[in-house]
Enzyme design. Sequence first.
Site, short mmCIF file in Angstrom:
data_model
loop_
_atom_site.label_atom_id
_atom_site.label_comp_id
_atom_site.label_asym_id
_atom_site.label_seq_id
_atom_site.Cartn_x
_atom_site.Cartn_y
_atom_site.Cartn_z
N HIS A 40 7.57 -4.71 -8.18
CA HIS A 40 6.74 -3.82 -7.33
C HIS A 40 5.41 -4.46 -7.05
CE1 HIS A 40 6.51 0.88 -5.50
NE2 HIS A 40 4.83 0.29 -6.38
N CYS A 41 5.27 -4.62 -5.93
CA CYS A 41 4.05 -5.29 -4.89
C CYS A 41 4.31 -4.98 -3.96
CB CYS A 41 3.66 -6.84 -5.39
SG CYS A 41 4.79 -7.77 -5.74
N THR A 86 2.38 2.09 2.40
CA THR A 86 3.14 3.85 3.69
C THR A 86 1.19 3.04 4.90
OG1 THR A 86 1.43 5.06 1.33
CG2 THR A 86 3.92 4.67 1.73
N TYR A 166 10.13 7.25 -4.55
CA TYR A 166 8.58 7.86 -5.12
C TYR A 166 8.41 10.15 -5.13
CZ TYR A 166 3.85 6.66 -6.40
OH TYR A 166 2.45 6.42 -6.81
N HIS A 190 8.02 4.21 -10.81
CA HIS A 190 7.05 4.21 -12.21
C HIS A 190 7.24 5.31 -12.88
CE1 HIS A 190 4.68 2.52 -8.91
NE2 HIS A 190 4.46 3.18 -7.92
N ASP A 265 2.35 -3.58 -8.70
CA ASP A 265 1.68 -3.19 -7.90
C ASP A 265 0.65 -3.35 -7.56
OD1 ASP A 265 1.91 -0.04 -6.50
OD2 ASP A 265 -0.13 0.89 -7.44
N ASN A 270 -4.94 3.14 -3.66
CA ASN A 270 -4.94 4.18 -3.84
C ASN A 270 -5.73 4.78 -5.12
OD1 ASN A 270 -4.75 5.66 -0.90
ND2 ASN A 270 -2.37 5.55 -1.46
#
Length: 313
Positions: A40-41, A86, A166, A190, A265, A270
């Site tokens: 997850h990156c 996003t 998510y 997550h 991540d 954010n």
Amino acid sequence: MSRGATAADRLAPKTPGWLDWYPNPSRPLFELPPGTVDAHCHVFGPQAQFPFAPERKYTPCDASKDQLFALHNHLGISRSVIVQATCHGADNSAMLDAVEASGGTARGIATVGPDITDAELRTLDAAGVRGVRFTFLRRLADTAPKDDLAAIAARIAPLGWHIVLYFEGADLPELEDFFGALPTPLVVDHMGRPEVTEPVDGPQFSRFLRFVEHNDVWVKVSCPERLSVTGPAALDGQRNAYTDVAPFARRVVEEFPDLVLWGTDWPHPNLTDHMPDDGLLVDYVPHVAVTTEQQHKLLVANPMRLYWPGEAY
């Protein structure tokens, strides 16, 4: 705009208060096993080459494929799964560019709309995409109607793709029937964002664990820096970070050792409280996968089975 203005002058400024990724990560004390996958990156831009989507909810710093690959080399990570950010909406160009540049060591998770054609899906598949992401956090994206999402799921199922979800743990009761009816494997980001101030054996997280048990679900035990309330943060040499999150991740690894994934991540979009040292985030791993066998499954065997099936590891 003056005649002498450059492309850089037209770039959108970062969201006020935006925290850039940590520039000089430490060298982890925990040695990642050979073949470790960062499942997850993200990449952001660079904006001058890959503009951000007009409908985005935030404007980040640049975080290029070259910077991502340099971080992975520093940490000892061999492969990656690059999840569409996003801020780029449904324009997957930056993600696809990074996957292509990886020489086969990266896979992609795309964002697509219900109007995508079968030919476009096949093109994405050939490029290394293995799933799509559905985001149910309104602060990040306008969530699509469930009918549209179900239609997309039906379209990607023949490709053998999965859906990355998510969402927040508190929203699972109203979403789990919809999730359970989707015709693909599911990968939850997550740990479904549990409320870590509640007991690990409390009703909210227990419901999540039973959701995993009763459906075709993989779980990312990622982003403790995003979930933590009490810390301590992975900064300044702290190698016992995010102690309030570790019991939740450890429970998932213990109950579902063959269905867990890990990711950095990076570049940590954010975050508002602090920006973690990615080297120290690696040192968090043995706090949640405590045996060599658990670590190899989490970091190598499981993501290889999901993203590179049939390849030796």
